[in-house]
Design an enzyme around this catalytic site. Structure first.
Site, PDB file in Angstrom:
ATOM      1  N   SER A  57      40.824 -40.294 -12.552  1.00 49.11           N
ATOM      2  CA  SER A  57      41.495 -40.576 -13.819  1.00 49.11           C
ATOM      3  C   SER A  57      40.837 -39.762 -14.914  1.00 49.11           C
ATOM      4  O   SER A  57      39.630 -39.468 -14.847  1.00 49.11           O
ATOM      5  CB  SER A  57      41.397 -42.067 -14.169  1.00 49.11           C
ATOM      6  OG  SER A  57      41.832 -42.307 -15.501  1.00 49.11           O
ATOM      7  N   TYR A  77      36.157 -49.368 -15.172  1.00 45.20           N
ATOM      8  CA  TYR A  77      37.190 -48.535 -14.547  1.00 45.20           C
ATOM      9  C   TYR A  77      36.810 -47.062 -14.649  1.00 45.20           C
ATOM     10  O   TYR A  77      36.865 -46.321 -13.654  1.00 45.20           O
ATOM     11  CB  TYR A  77      38.533 -48.783 -15.228  1.00 45.20           C
ATOM     12  CG  TYR A  77      39.664 -47.943 -14.686  1.00 45.20           C
ATOM     13  CD1 TYR A  77      40.212 -48.214 -13.444  1.00 45.20           C
ATOM     14  CD2 TYR A  77      40.186 -46.885 -15.428  1.00 45.20           C
ATOM     15  CE1 TYR A  77      41.255 -47.445 -12.934  1.00 45.20           C
ATOM     16  CE2 TYR A  77      41.224 -46.116 -14.933  1.00 45.20           C
ATOM     17  CZ  TYR A  77      41.750 -46.391 -13.691  1.00 45.20           C
ATOM     18  OH  TYR A  77      42.779 -45.626 -13.197  1.00 45.20           O
TER      19      TYR A  77
END
Length: 264
Positions: free
Chosen positions: A142, A155
């Site tokens: 990501s 995350y």
């Protein structure tokens, strides 16, 4: 990459979103599929459609990758099924709130899925790929891995691990004929948001998942190690990476830098 005869792709998180689109695209390229996710009903519907539309073989492995026993079954499939030539580590999750608001159990669950499961699956297949001198691993990271300012600390940290792992494996395995790619999506319209407790209507505009995967596959065909579909200028990444490499000679000094010497 040209299709290898009788080869297949194992995709985690394959019941929806990025994983389901990857399944569609590789089926259309002629690859057989092994779909891995918790939702058997959705995987069966996807498998039926892809068999009908493309004629490829589709196997389903229902598994919760945070469950050690179920994860072990997928690992065994990767170790022993010589038809699997591509592993797509797509399964992942996030949670809302700041680190101070997240419970240790919530944090551990994210780490187990985003890091531990991904690493174990990669470890299961890499020896076989290295021995045969081919094979592909696609890891979904990501852009958050590069942006601590976003505040998605856990995350982002897990996705930074995925990016580093991919880059490290590139240096270890590239000379052995194994291609490893990290895909860094920006905000993409998938179910990860709702499952993590986010309100999609409160989010800024997001990329559609089909566009994300199609762009990632352009990077795949170009054999990019790091693919950032939302980045308009590739030179920005090249400059970022070059700046890192300029520092490398200074990381192995035997003396502390002068700027850290105490002034007497």
């Amino acid at each position: 990459m040209n299709q290898l005869v009788n080869k297949s792709v194992l995709i985690t998180g394959a019941s929806s979103g990025i994983g389901a689109v990857y399944a569609d695209r590789f089926a259309k390229r002629g690859y057989d599929l092994v779909l891995v996710a918790r939702d058997r009903t959705r995987m069966e519907a996807l498998a039926e459609r892809l068999r009908r539309e493309t004629g490829v073989a589709v196997d389903i492995l229902q598994a919760d990758l945070t469950d050690a026993g179920e994860l072990a079954q997928v690992e065994e499939r990767l170790r022993t099924d010589t038809h699997i030539s591509i592993l797509i580590n797509n399964a992942g999750a996030s949670i809302t709130g700041s680190f101070v608001d997240q419970s240790p159990d919530e944090v551990a669950k994210i780490i187990n899925l985003n890091i531990t499961a991904l690493t174990r699956l990669t470890s299961a297949v890499v020896p076989r790929f290295a021995k045969t001198g081919d094979g592909v691993i696609i890891n979904i990271s990501s852009v958050v891995a590069l942006v601590p300012e976003f505040g998605l600390t856990i995350y982002g940290a897990t996705k930074a691990f995925v990016l580093f792992l991919t880059q490290g494996l590139h240096f270890e395995l590239g000379s052995k004929g194994v291609y490893v790619q990290a895909v860094l999506p920006a905000s993409t319209r998938t179910e990860i948001w709702e499952r993590s407790g986010w309100d999609m209507n409160a989010l800024p505009p997001t990329m559609e998942v089909d566009e994300l995967v199609d762009a990632a596959l352009v990077g795949f065909d170009r054999r990019e190690t790091v693919t950032i579909p939302s980045l308009p200028d590739a030179e920005q990444w090249n400059t970022f990476d070059a700046a890192r490499q300029i520092m490398l000679p200074n990381f192995n000094q035997v003396d502390a830098a002068a700027r850290y010497h105490l002034v007497s």
